[in-house]
Design a protein around this motif. Structure first.
Motif, PDB file in Angstrom:
ATOM      1  N   THR A 348       0.817  -1.413  -0.112  1.00 25.84           N
ATOM      2  CA  THR A 348      -0.010   0.061   0.006  1.00 25.84           C
ATOM      3  C   THR A 348       0.914   1.330   0.047  1.00 25.84           C
ATOM      4  O   THR A 348       2.001   1.319   0.549  1.00 25.84           O
ATOM      5  N   ASP A 349       0.406   2.207  -0.618  1.00 27.34           N
ATOM      6  CA  ASP A 349       1.165   3.368  -0.579  1.00 27.34           C
ATOM      7  C   ASP A 349       0.512   4.605   0.383  1.00 27.34           C
ATOM      8  O   ASP A 349       1.119   5.439   0.798  1.00 27.34           O
ATOM      9  N   VAL A 350      -0.657   4.095   1.169  1.00 27.21           N
ATOM     10  CA  VAL A 350      -1.314   5.033   2.141  1.00 27.21           C
ATOM     11  C   VAL A 350      -1.019   4.532   3.552  1.00 27.21           C
ATOM     12  O   VAL A 350      -0.830   3.185   3.635  1.00 27.21           O
ATOM     13  N   CYS A 351      -0.940   5.379   4.319  1.00 27.65           N
ATOM     14  CA  CYS A 351      -0.296   5.028   5.889  1.00 27.65           C
ATOM     15  C   CYS A 351      -1.701   4.296   6.267  1.00 27.65           C
ATOM     16  O   CYS A 351      -1.683   3.391   6.996  1.00 27.65           O
ATOM     17  N   TYR A 352      -2.748   5.072   6.165  1.00 25.66           N
ATOM     18  CA  TYR A 352      -3.911   4.548   7.033  1.00 25.66           C
ATOM     19  C   TYR A 352      -5.095   4.143   5.913  1.00 25.66           C
ATOM     20  O   TYR A 352      -5.049   4.934   4.877  1.00 25.66           O
ATOM     21  N   TYR A 353      -5.945   3.014   6.393  1.00 26.49           N
ATOM     22  CA  TYR A 353      -6.880   2.734   5.436  1.00 26.49           C
ATOM     23  C   TYR A 353      -8.073   3.780   4.932  1.00 26.49           C
ATOM     24  O   TYR A 353      -8.557   3.838   3.857  1.00 26.49           O
ATOM     25  N   PHE A 354      -7.910   4.817   5.916  1.00 28.29           N
ATOM     26  CA  PHE A 354      -9.004   5.715   5.744  1.00 28.29           C
ATOM     27  C   PHE A 354      -8.531   7.022   5.106  1.00 28.29           C
ATOM     28  O   PHE A 354      -9.258   7.954   5.058  1.00 28.29           O
ATOM     29  N   GLN A 355      -7.049   7.024   4.868  1.00 31.79           N
ATOM     30  CA  GLN A 355      -6.454   8.378   4.200  1.00 31.79           C
ATOM     31  C   GLN A 355      -6.242   8.034   2.802  1.00 31.79           C
ATOM     32  O   GLN A 355      -5.685   7.038   2.492  1.00 31.79           O
ATOM     33  N   LYS A 356      -6.427   9.276   2.004  1.00 32.23           N
ATOM     34  CA  LYS A 356      -6.344   8.958   0.618  1.00 32.23           C
ATOM     35  C   LYS A 356      -4.864   9.370   0.106  1.00 32.23           C
ATOM     36  O   LYS A 356      -4.596   9.011  -1.000  1.00 32.23           O
ATOM     37  N   PHE A 357      -4.079   9.834   1.040  1.00 35.48           N
ATOM     38  CA  PHE A 357      -2.676  10.247   0.572  1.00 35.48           C
ATOM     39  C   PHE A 357      -1.695   9.695   1.297  1.00 35.48           C
ATOM     40  O   PHE A 357      -1.900   8.901   2.415  1.00 35.48           O
ATOM     41  N   PHE A 358      -0.482   9.295   0.808  1.00 35.11           N
ATOM     42  CA  PHE A 358       0.511   8.777   1.454  1.00 35.11           C
ATOM     43  C   PHE A 358       1.124   9.672   2.673  1.00 35.11           C
ATOM     44  O   PHE A 358       1.266  10.845   2.756  1.00 35.11           O
ATOM     45  N   ASP A 359       1.297   9.159   3.690  1.00 30.26           N
ATOM     46  CA  ASP A 359       1.592   9.716   4.737  1.00 30.26           C
ATOM     47  C   ASP A 359       3.153   9.386   5.422  1.00 30.26           C
ATOM     48  O   ASP A 359       3.373   8.118   5.550  1.00 30.26           O
ATOM     49  N   SER A 360       4.246  10.309   5.339  1.00 21.44           N
ATOM     50  CA  SER A 360       5.399   9.955   5.634  1.00 21.44           C
ATOM     51  C   SER A 360       5.830   9.206   6.912  1.00 21.44           C
ATOM     52  O   SER A 360       6.833   8.720   7.398  1.00 21.44           O
ATOM     53  N   ALA A 361       4.658   9.414   7.920  1.00 25.84           N
ATOM     54  CA  ALA A 361       4.945   8.948   9.234  1.00 25.84           C
ATOM     55  C   ALA A 361       4.649   7.300   9.111  1.00 25.84           C
ATOM     56  O   ALA A 361       4.839   6.548  10.065  1.00 25.84           O
ATOM     57  N   CYS A 362       4.266   6.942   8.035  1.00 29.33           N
ATOM     58  CA  CYS A 362       3.891   5.330   8.100  1.00 29.33           C
ATOM     59  C   CYS A 362       5.162   4.645   7.936  1.00 29.33           C
ATOM     60  O   CYS A 362       5.823   4.362   7.097  1.00 29.33           O
ATOM     61  N   THR A 363       5.703   4.258   9.073  1.00 27.65           N
ATOM     62  CA  THR A 363       7.138   3.668   9.372  1.00 27.65           C
ATOM     63  C   THR A 363       7.370   2.589  10.262  1.00 27.65           C
ATOM     64  O   THR A 363       6.137   2.031  10.627  1.00 27.65           O
ATOM     65  N   MET A 364       8.413   2.198  10.570  1.00 26.55           N
ATOM     66  CA  MET A 364       8.583   1.162  11.567  1.00 26.55           C
ATOM     67  C   MET A 364       8.407   1.929  12.907  1.00 26.55           C
ATOM     68  O   MET A 364       9.124   1.024  13.961  1.00 26.55           O
ATOM     69  N   GLY A 365       8.114   3.145  13.232  1.00 27.74           N
ATOM     70  CA  GLY A 365       8.156   3.687  14.198  1.00 27.74           C
ATOM     71  C   GLY A 365       9.243   4.357  14.853  1.00 27.74           C
ATOM     72  O   GLY A 365      10.400   3.849  14.978  1.00 27.74           O
ATOM     73  N   ALA A 366       9.580   5.751  14.659  1.00 36.30           N
ATOM     74  CA  ALA A 366      10.396   6.502  15.167  1.00 36.30           C
ATOM     75  C   ALA A 366      10.365   6.719  16.642  1.00 36.30           C
ATOM     76  O   ALA A 366      11.124   6.660  17.361  1.00 36.30           O
ATOM     77  N   TYR A 367       9.165   7.367  16.865  1.00 37.66           N
ATOM     78  CA  TYR A 367       8.873   7.823  18.158  1.00 37.66           C
ATOM     79  C   TYR A 367       8.413   6.445  19.290  1.00 37.66           C
ATOM     80  O   TYR A 367       9.092   6.340  19.931  1.00 37.66           O
ATOM     81  N   HIS A 368       7.537   5.632  18.549  1.00 38.28           N
ATOM     82  CA  HIS A 368       7.103   4.464  19.704  1.00 38.28           C
ATOM     83  C   HIS A 368       8.412   3.563  19.360  1.00 38.28           C
ATOM     84  O   HIS A 368       8.842   3.360  18.082  1.00 38.28           O
ATOM     85  N   PRO A 369       8.485   2.610  20.398  1.00 40.85           N
ATOM     86  CA  PRO A 369       9.509   1.319  20.193  1.00 40.85           C
ATOM     87  C   PRO A 369       8.661   0.271  19.180  1.00 40.85           C
ATOM     88  O   PRO A 369       8.673  -0.748  19.713  1.00 40.85           O
ATOM     89  N   LEU A 370       8.097   0.670  17.954  1.00 43.89           N
ATOM     90  CA  LEU A 370       7.447  -0.269  17.333  1.00 43.89           C
ATOM     91  C   LEU A 370       8.011  -1.511  16.679  1.00 43.89           C
ATOM     92  O   LEU A 370       7.616  -2.638  16.838  1.00 43.89           O
ATOM     93  N   LEU A 371       9.496  -1.404  16.387  1.00 38.26           N
ATOM     94  CA  LEU A 371       9.979  -2.588  15.913  1.00 38.26           C
ATOM     95  C   LEU A 371       9.972  -3.803  16.886  1.00 38.26           C
ATOM     96  O   LEU A 371       9.871  -4.776  16.600  1.00 38.26           O
ATOM     97  N   PHE A 372      10.334  -3.087  18.302  1.00 34.95           N
ATOM     98  CA  PHE A 372      10.441  -4.178  19.222  1.00 34.95           C
ATOM     99  C   PHE A 372       9.037  -4.637  19.742  1.00 34.95           C
ATOM    100  O   PHE A 372       8.825  -5.879  20.004  1.00 34.95           O
ATOM    101  N   GLU A 373       8.076  -3.874  19.535  1.00 32.27           N
ATOM    102  CA  GLU A 373       6.729  -4.363  19.844  1.00 32.27           C
ATOM    103  C   GLU A 373       6.434  -5.609  18.815  1.00 32.27           C
ATOM    104  O   GLU A 373       5.785  -6.521  19.218  1.00 32.27           O
ATOM    105  N   LYS A 374       6.889  -5.310  17.551  1.00 34.85           N
ATOM    106  CA  LYS A 374       6.251  -6.164  16.508  1.00 34.85           C
ATOM    107  C   LYS A 374       7.388  -7.516  16.736  1.00 34.85           C
ATOM    108  O   LYS A 374       6.545  -8.693  16.733  1.00 34.85           O
ATOM    109  N   ASN A 375       8.332  -7.349  17.185  1.00 34.76           N
ATOM    110  CA  ASN A 375       9.370  -8.636  17.654  1.00 34.76           C
ATOM    111  C   ASN A 375       8.467  -9.473  18.417  1.00 34.76           C
ATOM    112  O   ASN A 375       8.446 -10.598  18.601  1.00 34.76           O
ATOM    113  N   MET A 376       7.894  -8.855  19.494  1.00 32.42           N
ATOM    114  CA  MET A 376       7.223  -9.496  20.724  1.00 32.42           C
ATOM    115  C   MET A 376       5.957 -10.037  20.188  1.00 32.42           C
ATOM    116  O   MET A 376       5.679 -11.156  20.515  1.00 32.42           O
ATOM    117  N   VAL A 377       5.127  -9.198  19.411  1.00 32.41           N
ATOM    118  CA  VAL A 377       3.937 -10.003  18.814  1.00 32.41           C
ATOM    119  C   VAL A 377       4.270 -11.207  18.066  1.00 32.41           C
ATOM    120  O   VAL A 377       3.568 -12.107  18.314  1.00 32.41           O
TER     121      VAL A 377
END
Ligand code: NAG
Ligand code: NAG
Ligand code: NAG
Length: 404
Positions: A348-377
């Motif tokens: 997908t090129d869009v960050c959220y399913y309800f937004q029609k534009f690409f959002d550059s915050a659509c990442t592996m998480g810079a602010y949240h420790p998202l990478l490590f959360e995904k490892n845990m899940v």
């Protein structure tokens, strides 16, 4: 004469063959390009419209370590070698050993900046990093150390006259659950065209996040909302929070990041966002709807465990709403199906399913420790890699019936 005609025919044949070959090669490259672009962009739970957090989002995930994150990718190698090999027996999914080395250099330096900034004054003194736990031990750990509960009307300063009558009278646990099968629906752009709506609605309870709507997206995300987890920034600053009717369904829970392990009175003096006035306005408009405030200690209790089991220092910022929602449902349900937290094959090129534009915050998480959360899940997942790859679905066991 005949020779000339033959030579002409031959050259046409050769030309046609080359054209065919070029088209074949181009098609193969396109396929490979697709898999290579299937980066781990599904920052599905990134807080919506949080300027501070969006600011540090990444651009296109140019160099996210496809190699490391998708090791042993048979889909990729088979497309390279032969077109007619059988479908691969295993699937390219999130690698639970991912580390910050897998981040593009820009996100690596953002992570370092957050480590230095330490906005929430984190002073972790526990074991780790890198403590190895079996999934069973990790579940017990989560159950015993993360207290999923809400601020109560008896907690100071919510027991003062300023707050009288505003918090829900009934205890959260009597309102929510226990349930059998639950779904946690991310806001990821890759939910688009997933056709998961019916499957999601078939669960006993469904948790959604922030401003994620269901209207016009029923086919892909379903219609049922049992719990909506919102962050304090949305409550405080989103102009439509008091207007949009999709907030009025189910149980609402708000959370606000506190200074590391603050108790309620300390947190209340220094909230991340001053939610009080808008929270009260909402409560006056919808007094019958249960609307809880998550105990500010809970995100850090969960963060401590993430830090302990991760191979390195994680961002000293609270876990994502996504991870908090998963934890909440694990305490209320026997089984939790999490949709598009671990990315599926859907590009997908869009960050959220309800937004029609690409959002550059659509990442592996810079602010949240998202990478490590995904490892845990991924570590806790009892479903198949095929379910992750095809449906973006990870299946976690609830914490209610554990024998620790
Ligand atoms: C969880 O927090 C609530 C509210 O502060 C408290 O009453 C309860 O005893 C706590 N439970 C555990 C297991 O610590
Ligand atoms: C609110 O709670 C605090 C701490 O438990 C207590 O000291 C105080 O008397 C309570 N205030 C009211 C009005 O009940
Ligand atoms: C939050 O706002 C309320 C009024 O809207 C105000 O009374 C209170 O002092 C504010 N709290 C903080 C911590 O700034």
């Amino acid at each position: 004469m005949i020779q000339v005609i033959l030579r002409k025919k031959l050259s046409y044949c050769v030309l046609a063959f080359f054209l065919f070959a070029i088209i074949c090669v181009w098609k193969e490259r396109k396929k490979v390009g697709y898999y290579e672009s299937l980066k781990l962009e599904t920052e599905g739970f990134q807080v919506v419209s949080n300027q501070e957090k969006l600011l540090v989002g990444s651009g296109p995930q140019s160099s996210v370590g496809t190699q490391d994150l998708h090791t042993g990718n048979p889909a990729l190698s088979s497309t390279k070698s032969s077109v007619k090999t059988k479908p691969p027996p295993s699937f390219q999914v999130w690698n639970k050993e991912s580390s910050s080395r897998n981040l593009p250099s820009r996100l690596q330096s953002i992570r370092k900046n957050y480590l230095n900034m330490n906005k929430y004054k984190v002073s972790y003194k526990g074991p780790g990093p890198g403590v190895k736990l079996t999934p069973e031990a990790l579940r017990c750990y989560l159950r015993d150390r993360v207290n999923v509960s809400m601020v109560e009307a008896t907690d100071f300063p919510f027991n003062t006259s300023e707050w009288e009558g505003y918090l829900p009278g009934e205890n959260f646990r009597t309102k929510a659950g226990p349930w059998g099968r639950c779904a946690v629906v991310s806001s990821a752009g890759s939910l688009k065209s997933s056709q998961l709506g019916q499957e999601i609605d078939d669960h006993d309870a469904v948790l959604r996040f922030n401003a994620a709507p269901t209207a016009n997206f029923q086919q892909d995300v379903g219609t049922k909302t049992t719990i909506r987890l919102v962050n304090s920034q949305l409550v405080t600053t989103a102009g439509r929070f008091l207007k949009d009717s999709f907030y009025n369904e189910g149980i609402m829970i708000m959370w606000d990041p506190a200074i590391y392990h603050s108790d309620i009175p300390k947190w209340y003096k220094h909230p991340d966002y001053n939610f009080s006035s808008n929270y009260k306005s909402y409560r006056r408009l919808h007094p019958e709807q249960p609307f809880y405030i998550l105990r500010p200690q809970m995100p850090w209790e969960l963060w401590d465990i993430l830090q302990e089991i991760s191979p390195e220092k994680i961002q000293p910022n609270p876990p994502s709403s996504g991870m908090l929602g998963i934890m909440i449902m694990m305490t209320l349900c026997d089984q939790v199906d999490v949709y598009e937290f671990l990315p599926s094959k859907r590009k997908t090129d869009v960050c959220y399913y309800f937004q029609k534009f690409f959002d550059s915050a659509c990442t592996m998480g810079a602010y949240h420790p998202l990478l490590f959360e995904k490892n845990m899940v991924k570590h806790l997942n009892v479903g198949t890699d095929e379910d992750i790859y095809l449906h973006g679905k990870a299946t976690l066991l609830g914490l209610k019936n554990l024998h620790c």
